[in-house]
Design an enzyme around this catalytic site. Sequence first.
Site, short mmCIF file in Angstrom:
data_model
loop_
_atom_site.label_atom_id
_atom_site.label_comp_id
_atom_site.label_asym_id
_atom_site.label_seq_id
_atom_site.Cartn_x
_atom_site.Cartn_y
_atom_site.Cartn_z
N GLY A 140 29.13 13.87 -30.60
CA GLY A 140 30.49 13.32 -30.67
C GLY A 140 31.38 13.98 -29.64
N SER A 141 32.69 13.95 -29.90
CA SER A 141 33.66 14.48 -28.94
C SER A 141 33.65 16.01 -28.95
CB SER A 141 35.06 14.00 -29.31
OG SER A 141 35.41 14.56 -30.57
N GLY B 180 33.12 18.61 -32.04
CA GLY B 180 32.08 19.63 -31.90
C GLY B 180 32.64 21.02 -32.13
N GLU C 18 25.87 18.01 -29.06
CA GLU C 18 25.77 17.15 -27.88
C GLU C 18 27.11 16.43 -27.78
OE1 GLU C 18 25.63 14.12 -25.81
OE2 GLU C 18 24.21 13.25 -27.24
N CYS D 92 28.08 8.98 -23.70
CA CYS D 92 28.47 10.34 -23.30
C CYS D 92 28.04 10.59 -21.87
CB CYS D 92 27.89 11.37 -24.25
SG CYS D 92 26.14 11.23 -24.42
C1 UN1 Z 1 24.94 9.22 -25.82
O1 UN1 Z 1 25.74 8.53 -25.19
O2 UN1 Z 1 25.32 9.95 -26.78
O3 UN1 Z 1 21.04 8.81 -21.27
C2 UN1 Z 1 23.48 9.21 -25.57
C3 UN1 Z 1 21.61 7.88 -21.86
C4 UN1 Z 1 21.04 7.44 -23.18
C5 UN1 Z 1 21.56 8.25 -24.31
C6 UN1 Z 1 23.05 8.44 -24.34
N1 UN1 Z 1 19.60 7.58 -23.12
O4 UN1 Z 1 22.59 7.31 -21.41
#
Ligand code: UN1
Length: 504
Positions: free
Chosen positions: A239-240, A244, A261, A295
């Site tokens: 998440g953000s 986190g 993450e 992310c």
């Molecule tokens: C995410 O956005 O939390 O590498 C994961 C990527 C994807 C996973 C993203 N396999 O963009």
Amino acid sequence: MRDFLRDLGLSGVNSGAGARGWVENPGGDELTSLTPVTGEPIAKVRQADESDYETVIAAAQERFVEWRMRPAPIRGEVVRAIGNELRKHKRPLAKLVSWEMGKILSEGEGEVQEAIDIADFAVGLSRQLYGLTMHSERERHRMYEQWHPLGTIGIVTAFNFPVAVWAWNAMIAAVCGDTMVWKPSSKTPLCAIAVQNICNRVMKEYDCEGLFTLVVGRGSTIGEKLINDERIPLISATGSCRMGRRIGEAVARRLGRSLLELGGNNAVIVEADANLDMALRAIAFGAMGTTGQRCTSTRRIFLHKSIAKDFVERLVRAYESVPIGDPLEAGTLVGPMVDEGAIEDMMNALAQAKSEGAEILCGGGRVDRKGCFVQPTIVRARNDMKIVQEETFAPILYVMEYETLDEAIALQNGVRQGLSSSIFTSSMYSSERFLSHEGSDCGIANVNIGTSGAEIGGAFGGEKETGGGREAGSDSWKAYMRRQTNTLNWSTDLPLAQGVHFDI
Ligand code: UN1
């Protein structure tokens, strides 16, 4: 009712807590899941209350005592069955992901494929949970390490990968011998329930109810309970950075482990000698794909001064012609944002960018249709602007120029986040420099590939405010186990290490 909802066993009101199988009628409030495609409700979900949470944790803990003693390759068979079920339901599940979260169908399918891939990976891993052996300094002593299951772990996931990120954690944790409780985003409860329905069937068949459990509930109640729960040795959360930090602090206070993450502020450097067609496609996918809500989305690009002008013009043309619309319709490349709140955040970020002196080159507004649609936006900015330093979970791309590679690398590293990074170049020197100790400071660094769309085989995660966690491939499984060092004496003497004598 849409056919994919029926295929996945979802009805008008779904239960949101799964214990030994399922809590049919959890006691929490109802939560309505809306589709961002039209803004209309899809279904209602009954959330877990605190007593449902206790039921779920008790079931997961009871199962752990038995599950940890099944040999890892036997545990792998259950994971294989989940992978097979995901294969069977790939299409309806992908449609549900698109409908509830908004990503285009091809990406929805990619997401379910990512879950299938990690299941396959975990099955193989179930025969490879290797520990090292060491040479003891003492005669007739043997020293080695073993990896033991941790217990019942907590998995907190975000709306943007409502299936795959659970699978990264769950498939690995299951072969490692853990049981788990999943708290999904309240924006995508139906994806979680559909996956849990699949798990429920497999768990019944393999007699392991309680292995995969689910609590749909509010962050402020159920989420807080989970992160503060001393029975949960590991919380893996996506998440953000703000979320986190909250989780990291709560888990650290009880000296638990967290695997985080969090946000990224990912950049692409485009050198003068790059294949510009490739760079353009990678940036377009990285920045507009998933409507900028990965992310790993590309948020900043650094263009070599000599190619910047033409490249920006081409990029603007690509942005202005990108098909935006219903994510389930063939041909659409950009679906809606997840909800109205996300649009508000995007508009606030753009207003701030303008107030800091940035220039909007294209986009910048809503799309005139029902649902949460926005125009992907390109902004000419400076790296030291406050807004550029933030992760805005939206399709905003900040464009900047540079003269030397040293300068570009310093700019790319000059943010608090450290998830993904990329360079487009045909120079061996530039690519090696970018990947060296004095290059990118991110957990992921790519050459001639964009910032998003990583494969599951590599360890996924990032440095600095991204939280330091690693999930999915490589040896990330170690986060889900506890390491035990064993020294075994098969002599008839008791020598002490370091030559110490203590003769009584
Ligand atoms: C995410 O956005 O939390 O590498 C994961 C990527 C994807 C996973 C993203 N396999 O963009």
